[in-house]
Every structure is written in structure tokens, then in C-alpha cells.
Scaffold this motif. Structure first.
Motif, short mmCIF file in Angstrom:
data_model
loop_
_atom_site.label_atom_id
_atom_site.label_comp_id
_atom_site.label_asym_id
_atom_site.label_seq_id
_atom_site.Cartn_x
_atom_site.Cartn_y
_atom_site.Cartn_z
N TRP A 105 -2.35 -5.56 0.13
CA TRP A 105 -2.26 -5.92 -1.28
C TRP A 105 -3.27 -5.10 -2.07
O TRP A 105 -4.24 -4.59 -1.54
N ILE A 110 3.31 4.80 -1.00
CA ILE A 110 2.71 4.56 -2.31
C ILE A 110 2.43 5.89 -3.00
O ILE A 110 2.69 6.05 -4.20
N TYR A 113 2.44 -6.22 -0.49
CA TYR A 113 3.36 -5.37 0.27
C TYR A 113 3.74 -6.07 1.57
O TYR A 113 2.88 -6.53 2.31
N ARG A 120 7.58 -3.98 -2.08
CA ARG A 120 6.44 -4.19 -2.97
C ARG A 120 6.82 -5.23 -4.01
O ARG A 120 7.80 -5.08 -4.73
N ARG A 177 5.52 -6.93 -7.36
CA ARG A 177 4.58 -6.67 -8.45
C ARG A 177 4.36 -7.94 -9.24
O ARG A 177 5.32 -8.57 -9.69
N SER A 182 -0.09 -5.70 -6.75
CA SER A 182 1.08 -5.88 -5.88
C SER A 182 0.71 -6.41 -4.51
O SER A 182 -0.42 -6.24 -4.04
#
Length: 190
Positions: free
Chosen positions: A120, A178, A126, A146, A148, A124
Motif C-alpha cells: 500500500w 507501477i 494493491y 490497485r 484507489r 492505494s
């Protein structure tokens, strides 16, 4: 009687009725399950590839169905961990998803999806999701998603969960993903 049949047929033509039925039962199931799961624990749900899940070849799960299954994995995860609702968050949205299809998931085969929060940051969280067929234990598909959060700092929010006091090391595959998304975002801003 005919009007009811026409109404149901119209409902199925206009809406994805099965999605809403499954969502309802998922929420009820989560509410009735005793106990909680730690935010960092692996969570497993089970499924069965049916004729509604397959592509036009009628022999394996359609690529879009994987993403739909991920919705239910996250519904269960949020409910079982009590991570939801996110305090002052306005919303939490699916931001991105990376899927690697290793081998097809055959029709009429049971499978499980293991979901785990793997990292994280301030905006976000993950997840890693693994689709595993039960008859051979093979990981058919691996997905990273992900989520958000809008209107909340997740680095602060996760601190309420004892198992999240220290953030784990970012997995290499996640770091690369990412970074590639950031490059893509920069290209789109031009």
C-alpha cells in the motif's frame, strides 16, 4: 404470468441480473460469517467455470470474467477484514489491473482465487490474486489490482490494523508495474 416472464426477460436483456444476485448473496454471506480475517492474510474464494463464464470457443473462461471474479474477491476481502468503509473516504475505486494468463481455465472445472493485500501507499492498496484449478493445483492466472481511495490517506488509515504497522517491501513485479503505469500516465498527459 406472461407479464412476469416478459419482465424477467426484459430485466435480463437490460441488466446483468446474475451479477446483482451474486452481489446480494456475497454481502449477506460476509455479514453472516463469524470472525474477522487479518488485513494481510490470504483470503480464498471458490468458483466453478460454467457456460456463462466461457468465451466463444466454449472451452475456457473468458478474459473479462476474470476481472469480474476479482470484484467478488475484493467484496469478500473488504467484508471479512472490515477494512470498509474507509473512514472519511469519498470512494474507493478499481484504478488498474494487470493480468497474466498462464494457462486457460477449462469449462466445468472448479477453481479457487487466493487474494492477498501485498502493498500500500498513501493513495492505494494493491492486491495479488491467483486463480488456481483444484484438480491439479496449477496457478492458471495471476492478477494484480490497485484500489484507489479518494479523500483519505491510506498510510494513516491502515495504521489502525496492527498487522499493517509496518509496510512490507514492495514486490518487484509490483514496482515495475507501477513504474510502467506512471510512464503511461505521463504520455497521456501530453
Amino acid at each position: 404470468m406472461w407479464s412476469l416472464a416478459v419482465f424477467v426477460a426484459l430485466l435480463y436483456a437490460v441488466c446483468d441480473v446474475n451479477y446483482f444476485i451474486r452481489t446480494f448473496f456475497t454481502v449477506v454471506h460476509v455479514l453472516l460469517l463469524p470472525g474477522r480475517v487479518k488485513v494481510t492474510d490470504k483470503h480464498t474464494i471458490y468458483g466453478f467455470c460454467t457456460t456463462q463464464d466461457v468465451d466463444f470457443l466454449l472451452n475456457h473462461m473468458n478474459n473479462g470474467r476474470y476481472l469480474r471474479e476479482l470484484d467478488f474477491c475484493r467484496f469478500y476481502w473488504y467484508g471479512r477484514t472490515r477494512f470498509w468503509p474507509l473512514g472519511n473516504a469519498k470512494n474507493i475505486l478499481q484504478g488498474e489491473c494487470m493480468v497474466r494468463y498462464r494457462r486457460m481455465l477449462p469449462i466445468f472445472k472448479p477453481y479457487k482465487v487466493e487474494t492477498q493485500l501485498v502493498w500500500w501507499d498513501d493513495r492505494s492498496i494493491y492486491f495479488e490474486h491467483k486463480f488456481i484449478t483444484l484438480h491439479d493445483g496449477f496457478i492458471r492466472t495471476v492478477a494484480y489490482s490497485r484500489q484507489r481511495a479518494i479523500g483519505v490517506n491510506l498510510l494513516e488509515y491502515v495504521q489502525q490494523f496492527p498487522e499493517c504497522r509496518e509496510r512490507p517491501e514492495q514486490p518487484a513485479v509490483l514496482k515495475g508495474w507501477i513504474e510502467s503505469n506512471e510512464v503511461s500516465s505521463q504520455q497521456l498527459r501530453k
